[in-house]
Design an enzyme around this catalytic site. Structure first.
Site, PDB file in Angstrom:
ATOM      1  N   PHE A 248       9.286  54.154   0.915  1.00 10.14           N
ATOM      2  CA  PHE A 248      10.153  52.998   1.071  1.00 10.14           C
ATOM      3  C   PHE A 248      11.621  53.406   0.922  1.00 10.14           C
ATOM      4  CE2 PHE A 248       6.063  51.339  -0.053  1.00 10.14           C
ATOM      5  CZ  PHE A 248       5.954  50.155   0.664  1.00 10.14           C
ATOM      6  N   CYS A 249      12.510  52.566   1.439  1.00  9.16           N
ATOM      7  CA  CYS A 249      13.949  52.807   1.387  1.00  9.16           C
ATOM      8  C   CYS A 249      14.402  53.031  -0.062  1.00  9.16           C
ATOM      9  CB  CYS A 249      14.676  51.596   1.963  1.00  9.16           C
ATOM     10  SG  CYS A 249      16.463  51.731   1.928  1.00  9.16           S
ATOM     11  N   PRO A 250      15.201  54.036  -0.386  1.00  9.88           N
ATOM     12  CA  PRO A 250      15.825  54.992   0.543  1.00  9.88           C
ATOM     13  C   PRO A 250      15.067  56.311   0.652  1.00  9.88           C
ATOM     14  CG  PRO A 250      16.904  55.167  -1.587  1.00  9.88           C
ATOM     15  CD  PRO A 250      15.782  54.153  -1.743  1.00  9.88           C
TER      16      PRO A 250
ATOM     17  N   ASP B 228       9.035  52.448   7.268  1.00  6.56           N
ATOM     18  CA  ASP B 228       9.949  51.510   6.602  1.00  6.56           C
ATOM     19  C   ASP B 228      10.992  51.013   7.600  1.00  6.56           C
ATOM     20  OD1 ASP B 228      11.216  50.265   4.211  1.00  6.56           O
ATOM     21  OD2 ASP B 228      12.821  51.667   4.702  1.00  6.56           O
TER      22      ASP B 228
END
Lengths: 130, 76
Positions: B13-15, B40
């Site tokens: 997932f981000c980042p 993502d």
């Protein structure tokens, strides 16, 4: 690139705010911004080498972060340091209160920092607290 | 033609995908191409923004079955 300094103060011991702090620190640092993080109060307990507590989720988003095994905030802070040159320092007052010595803390943290030094170094930039 | 290094960041997932790309970029010479696979959605827009800020080339992005393929070239 935006080179505005970014100061971040972490005080919470919960997953949601610490995750957000680490996300911002890592993205800002790899985008070329000088990032200075002061880890204080209960947040510091997560940076103790041998006795790292489980971070309470705080809310549903925090629970989902755990369920989906999202990269945790310690790893993101490490990215901020290694890939973006961020500086993360333990608060000297929190160390005194919690009875911690420098050697008790993660090796990638900087030297203990007091508020006077933090405010001096963060002056003129943006300041966020979590 | 330069080799294209593949970075499989699916499930991150981000980042996370951005961090994996930056870590990989440090390991390849200027001019090399890399391709990030990410599930993502946010990273599909964040990575090109970072590339622009950092002065690297965004060669293109495509999406197949919920996986974004983001192709980049290290420019400096």
């Amino acid at each position: 690139m935006d080179s505005t300094k970014l100061g971040i103060v972490c005080v919470s011991d919960a997953r949601e705010p610490l995750q957000m702090a680490a996300m911002i620190a890592s993205v800002a640092a790899v985008s070329g911004r000088p990032v200075l993080v002061l880890v204080a109060m209960n947040a510091l307990r997560h940076f103790v080498r041998e006795a790292r507590p489980r971070a309470p989720a705080q809310g549903r988003a925090g629970e989902i972060l755990e369920e989906k095994h999202v990269t945790d905030f310690q790893a993101l802070f490490a990215h901020a340091i290694e890939l973006g040159g961020a500086r993360i320092h333990p608060c000297s007052m929190a160390m005194d209160v919690l009875g911690l010595a420098r050697d008790d803390l993660d090796a990638n943290l900087g030297e203990p920092m007091g508020l006077m030094q933090f405010l001096d170094e963060a002056a003129g930039g943006q300041l966020l607290s979590f | 033609m330069a080799d294209r290094k593949l970075i499989d960041a699916r499930g991150s997932f981000c980042p996370g995908p951005l961090m994996e790309l930056i870590a990989a970029m440090k390991m390849v010479p200027v001019g090399d191409e890399l391709e990030v696979l990410s599930s993502d959605r946010g990273s599909a827009s964040e990575i090109p923004q970072w590339l622009k800020k950092a002065g690297h080339e965004h060669l293109g992005t495509s999406e197949e079955g919920g996986v974004w393929h983001i192709r980049v070239r290290r420019a400096r």
